[in-house]
Design a protein around this motif. Structure first.
Motif, PDB file in Angstrom:
ATOM      1  N   ILE A 116       0.944  -1.194  -0.009  1.00  0.00           N
ATOM      2  CA  ILE A 116       0.067  -0.118   0.176  1.00  0.00           C
ATOM      3  C   ILE A 116       0.925   1.251  -0.113  1.00  0.00           C
ATOM      4  CG2 ILE A 116      -1.877  -1.184   1.260  1.00  0.00           C
ATOM      5  CD1 ILE A 116      -1.007   0.041   3.567  1.00  0.00           C
ATOM      6  N   ALA A 118       0.304   6.200  -0.437  1.00  0.00           N
ATOM      7  CA  ALA A 118      -0.308   6.938  -0.239  1.00  0.00           C
ATOM      8  C   ALA A 118      -1.579   7.156  -0.935  1.00  0.00           C
ATOM      9  CB  ALA A 118       0.415   8.352  -0.603  1.00  0.00           C
ATOM     10  N   ASP A 120      -3.630   4.717  -1.141  1.00  0.00           N
ATOM     11  CA  ASP A 120      -4.667   3.568  -0.473  1.00  0.00           C
ATOM     12  C   ASP A 120      -5.290   4.505   0.702  1.00  0.00           C
ATOM     13  OD1 ASP A 120      -4.237   1.524  -2.334  1.00  0.00           O
ATOM     14  OD2 ASP A 120      -2.285   1.425  -1.586  1.00  0.00           O
ATOM     15  N   ILE A 121      -4.670   5.716   1.049  1.00  0.00           N
ATOM     16  CA  ILE A 121      -5.439   6.403   2.267  1.00  0.00           C
ATOM     17  C   ILE A 121      -6.924   6.514   2.346  1.00  0.00           C
ATOM     18  CG2 ILE A 121      -5.400   8.572   3.575  1.00  0.00           C
ATOM     19  CD1 ILE A 121      -2.381   9.083   2.833  1.00  0.00           C
ATOM     20  N   PRO A 122      -7.476   6.884   1.272  1.00  0.00           N
ATOM     21  CA  PRO A 122      -9.069   6.800   1.507  1.00  0.00           C
ATOM     22  C   PRO A 122      -9.634   5.447   1.662  1.00  0.00           C
ATOM     23  CG  PRO A 122      -8.240   8.039  -0.483  1.00  0.00           C
ATOM     24  CD  PRO A 122      -6.934   7.662   0.044  1.00  0.00           C
ATOM     25  N   VAL A 124      -8.079   3.130   3.387  1.00  0.00           N
ATOM     26  CA  VAL A 124      -7.804   2.583   4.954  1.00  0.00           C
ATOM     27  C   VAL A 124      -8.937   3.557   5.733  1.00  0.00           C
ATOM     28  CG1 VAL A 124      -6.282   2.869   6.797  1.00  0.00           C
ATOM     29  CG2 VAL A 124      -5.518   2.241   4.444  1.00  0.00           C
ATOM     30  N   LEU A 125      -9.228   4.887   5.317  1.00  0.00           N
ATOM     31  CA  LEU A 125      -9.962   5.788   6.206  1.00  0.00           C
ATOM     32  C   LEU A 125     -11.594   5.020   5.959  1.00  0.00           C
ATOM     33  CD1 LEU A 125      -9.074   9.254   5.359  1.00  0.00           C
ATOM     34  CD2 LEU A 125      -8.488   7.935   7.576  1.00  0.00           C
ATOM     35  N   ALA A 146      -1.099   2.093   9.193  1.00  0.00           N
ATOM     36  CA  ALA A 146      -0.858   3.549   9.442  1.00  0.00           C
ATOM     37  C   ALA A 146       0.588   3.792   9.344  1.00  0.00           C
ATOM     38  CB  ALA A 146      -1.484   4.092  10.829  1.00  0.00           C
ATOM     39  N   ARG A 148       2.955   2.162   7.745  1.00  0.00           N
ATOM     40  CA  ARG A 148       3.287   1.619   6.356  1.00  0.00           C
ATOM     41  C   ARG A 148       2.848   2.929   5.353  1.00  0.00           C
ATOM     42  NH1 ARG A 148       1.482  -4.259   4.450  1.00  0.00           N
ATOM     43  NH2 ARG A 148       2.550  -3.567   2.611  1.00  0.00           N
ATOM     44  N   LEU A 149       1.555   3.434   5.850  1.00  0.00           N
ATOM     45  CA  LEU A 149       1.095   4.607   4.805  1.00  0.00           C
ATOM     46  C   LEU A 149       2.036   5.697   5.174  1.00  0.00           C
ATOM     47  CD1 LEU A 149      -2.724   4.404   5.476  1.00  0.00           C
ATOM     48  CD2 LEU A 149      -1.337   4.018   3.141  1.00  0.00           C
ATOM     49  N   VAL A 150       2.639   6.049   6.317  1.00  0.00           N
ATOM     50  CA  VAL A 150       3.458   7.288   6.781  1.00  0.00           C
ATOM     51  C   VAL A 150       4.854   7.130   5.926  1.00  0.00           C
ATOM     52  CG1 VAL A 150       4.618   8.231   8.474  1.00  0.00           C
ATOM     53  CG2 VAL A 150       2.431   7.814   8.721  1.00  0.00           C
ATOM     54  N   THR A 153       4.533   7.528   2.237  1.00  0.00           N
ATOM     55  CA  THR A 153       4.252   8.873   2.081  1.00  0.00           C
ATOM     56  C   THR A 153       5.715   9.492   2.114  1.00  0.00           C
ATOM     57  OG1 THR A 153       2.120   8.865   2.775  1.00  0.00           O
ATOM     58  CG2 THR A 153       2.973  10.839   2.592  1.00  0.00           C
TER      59      THR A 153
END
Length: 223
Positions: A116, A118, A120-122, A124-125, A146, A148-150, A153
């Motif tokens: 995943i 950036a 894919d943030i929507p 995840v939310l 979270a 992994r997303l940070v 990004t």
């Protein structure tokens, strides 16, 4: 108005406008066969906009909001003289449907196993908003996602200028939304609009001048 519509309650798909028509006559005419064009053939069908023969009873245009992925839709609204007002009423009905299915553990696990980023943030939310209870088991998985997303990004911002790519993609979307079909010698072509570029932009770089010209174009009607 498209930007104000929430995703589909059932599958998260993108809502869009559906159009059809239905018979205006309320009383059946025994001298006419309604099975092909009238009420007896079932409810209105999305995309049914073919003109009726002259001898067929009159129909009225309809609109609705529906999900092309799963088929969920709002009730049909007669357009009358103001189609946009009818679509606004359908949009208000669509946005009141907020009972989305609860996220399951397998949904979160499937996202953890993916590569995943950036973008894919929507998603995840959306999963986080549909999680109700069982936080002792789901919480650590969301914490991992979270993190992994940070990390993704940070890597993205350090290695690739993402803003110019997104801006150029938005300009391309605007161009294709304003394009039209034209018929020339029996063949169909895509015609893009002529874009005005003032003389005071002559000193700008070629790409920057085109980008500025496209940005100055008005958006299409969002309905």
């Amino acid at each position: 108005m498209y930007e104000q519509l929430i995703p589909c309650d059932h599958c998260g798909g993108r809502p869009t406008v559906g159009r059809s028509q239905r018979l205006v006559c309320k009383l059946p005419n025994p001298q006419y066969d309604y099975t092909e064009w009238g009420r007896m053939s079932g409810p209105p069908r999305i995309g049914d906009r073919l003109p009726r023969p002259r001898e067929v009873p009159k129909t009225e245009p309809l609109v609705c909001i529906y999900c092309a992925d799963c088929g969920m839709q709002t009730p049909w609204e007669a357009t009358g003289r103001d189609e946009k007002a009818a679509m606004d009423r359908c949009g208000a009905v669509w946005n009141r449907r907020l009972a989305r299915p609860e996220a399951e553990k397998t949904d979160v696990q499937r996202l953890v196993e993916r590569e995943i980023g950036a973008a894919d943030i929507p998603a995840v939310l959306d999963l986080l908003s549909r999680t109700d209870g069982n936080w002792e088991e789901m919480g650590p998985m969301f914490s991992m996602i979270a993190r992994r997303l940070v990390d993704a990004t940070v890597v993205t911002f350090d290695s690739w200028p993402i803003d110019p790519v997104l801006n150029d993609a938005a300009r391309w979307r605007k161009l294709i939304q304003l394009a039209k079909w034209v018929e020339m010698e029996g063949e169909r072509y895509v015609q893009f609009p002529k874009i005005y570029s003032p003389a005071e932009h002559d000193e700008m770089l070629f790409e920057d001048r085109i980008a500025t010209a496209v940005d100055s174009m008005p958006d299409r009607d969002r309905w």
